[in-house]
Design a protein around this motif. Sequence first.
Motif, PDB file in Angstrom:
ATOM      1  N   ALA A 109       0.773  -1.151   0.156  1.00 47.14           N
ATOM      2  CA  ALA A 109      -0.168   0.003   0.113  1.00 47.14           C
ATOM      3  C   ALA A 109       0.692   1.371   0.084  1.00 47.14           C
ATOM      4  O   ALA A 109       0.571   2.409  -0.846  1.00 47.14           O
ATOM      5  CB  ALA A 109      -0.841   0.137   1.166  1.00 47.14           C
ATOM      6  N   HIS A 113       1.610   3.053  -3.479  1.00 49.16           N
ATOM      7  CA  HIS A 113       0.513   3.392  -4.179  1.00 49.16           C
ATOM      8  C   HIS A 113       0.700   4.566  -5.046  1.00 49.16           C
ATOM      9  O   HIS A 113       0.195   4.672  -6.329  1.00 49.16           O
ATOM     10  CB  HIS A 113      -0.757   3.395  -3.492  1.00 49.16           C
ATOM     11  N   ILE A 126      -2.398  -2.137  -7.213  1.00 50.22           N
ATOM     12  CA  ILE A 126      -3.011  -1.035  -6.252  1.00 50.22           C
ATOM     13  C   ILE A 126      -2.520   0.255  -7.142  1.00 50.22           C
ATOM     14  O   ILE A 126      -3.469   1.212  -6.976  1.00 50.22           O
ATOM     15  CB  ILE A 126      -2.429  -1.091  -4.934  1.00 50.22           C
ATOM     16  N   ALA A 127      -1.236   0.300  -7.436  1.00 48.62           N
ATOM     17  CA  ALA A 127      -0.942   1.621  -8.171  1.00 48.62           C
ATOM     18  C   ALA A 127      -1.767   2.168  -9.252  1.00 48.62           C
ATOM     19  O   ALA A 127      -2.257   3.177  -9.583  1.00 48.62           O
ATOM     20  CB  ALA A 127       0.499   1.704  -8.423  1.00 48.62           C
ATOM     21  N   HIS A 168      -6.057   2.450  -7.625  1.00 46.57           N
ATOM     22  CA  HIS A 168      -6.547   2.835  -6.370  1.00 46.57           C
ATOM     23  C   HIS A 168      -7.458   4.344  -6.525  1.00 46.57           C
ATOM     24  O   HIS A 168      -7.950   4.761  -5.725  1.00 46.57           O
ATOM     25  CB  HIS A 168      -5.350   3.160  -5.237  1.00 46.57           C
ATOM     26  N   ALA A 225      -7.157  -2.510  -4.522  1.00 48.44           N
ATOM     27  CA  ALA A 225      -7.321  -1.206  -4.729  1.00 48.44           C
ATOM     28  C   ALA A 225      -8.583  -0.509  -3.971  1.00 48.44           C
ATOM     29  O   ALA A 225      -8.636   0.439  -3.544  1.00 48.44           O
ATOM     30  CB  ALA A 225      -7.321  -0.815  -6.156  1.00 48.44           C
TER      31      ALA A 225
END
Length: 365
Positions: free
Chosen positions: A201, A204, A255-256, A259, A281
């Motif tokens: 996380a 991100h 996640i990047a 999100h 995400a």
Amino acid sequence: MNKPKPTNNRFSVLVVDDEPANIDILLGILSPYYDVKVAPSGAVALKIVQQFTPDLILLDIMMPEMDGFEVCKQLKTDRLLSQIPVIFVTALTQGESEEKGFKLGAVDYITKPVSPSITLARVKTHISLAHQMRITENLVTKRTEELSKSQQSAITMLATAGHYNDTDTGHHIWRMAAYSKCLAIACGWSYDDACLLAQAAPMHDTGKIGIPDAILKAPRRLINSEMEVMRSHAQIGHKILSQCDTPLFALAAEIALCHHEKWNGTGYPEGLAGEGIPESARIVAIADVFDALTMKRPYKKAWSDDEAFEHLKEGAGKHFDPKLVECFISIKKEILETKNHWNQLEAEGQMASVADLVPQSRIDL
């Protein structure tokens, strides 16, 4: 015979036998080459190994009250003691008893009456094997610790890089990662997977390193063309983090990229909707927004906790996964305790890293 050479730093052997004559014989064979301790019963042997860890145990099988099989069984239930090689010394006929002993974890058998040359050869062999195994395990442990530190450093550097030009975020990336871990566990993720999420996380916003300062630091509302450039940080972060295909960085890349997607499909960069957005995400989006709202920034005051939770409720089904919002609110007490913990660290001026989020044993390698 290639006998072990007497040295000042000698290996140790524990001899366990209820017959004094057998103990005397083994003492005579082993004492010139090893430090030998003796135990007249299984119960005494188990007490001795709690205070002194021998390099090898010679264990008689036929003993009153607690036989050698039971002693071996109890030794193997202890993580540290289970590494001690056990050789059974017995007058029993081989076959069934030998098979039972090996199943319990013994490494060898010596039959009575014992042969000095065979006894010395087998003791030397198994002590050498165990010693080499310990050396190898220590080396692996050292290398693993070094790799873990390198991994932690990589996470910290990439997480920090994404906010390098944002001097007001403080512990944001670590606090939102802690919220993400709490929410993941609350919604059914395993502890190990939640720890992996907590490590991923903070990265991100890695892609923000590719956004020009003029846009990233603009003290005004961005125009449409600038907003398009800003939004590209999701793809940039994904491209950077996808260079490594380990589970950790694969999750961080996911996640990047996702999100900023929204439950109703109005997010970016791909306009994903509902469960088409990876759950990782969706979790991070809630944690990220909650923390951003409750932070004081040059352009806004910090929202109260209740205001932030209310915003999440209002965004459920639109911006956020409604079930995850409900779950996040259900652990409000834990979230606020987590927030206070990280705020205290920040107030005390303590540097933070991924090691503060995840136990050492859970650092992904």
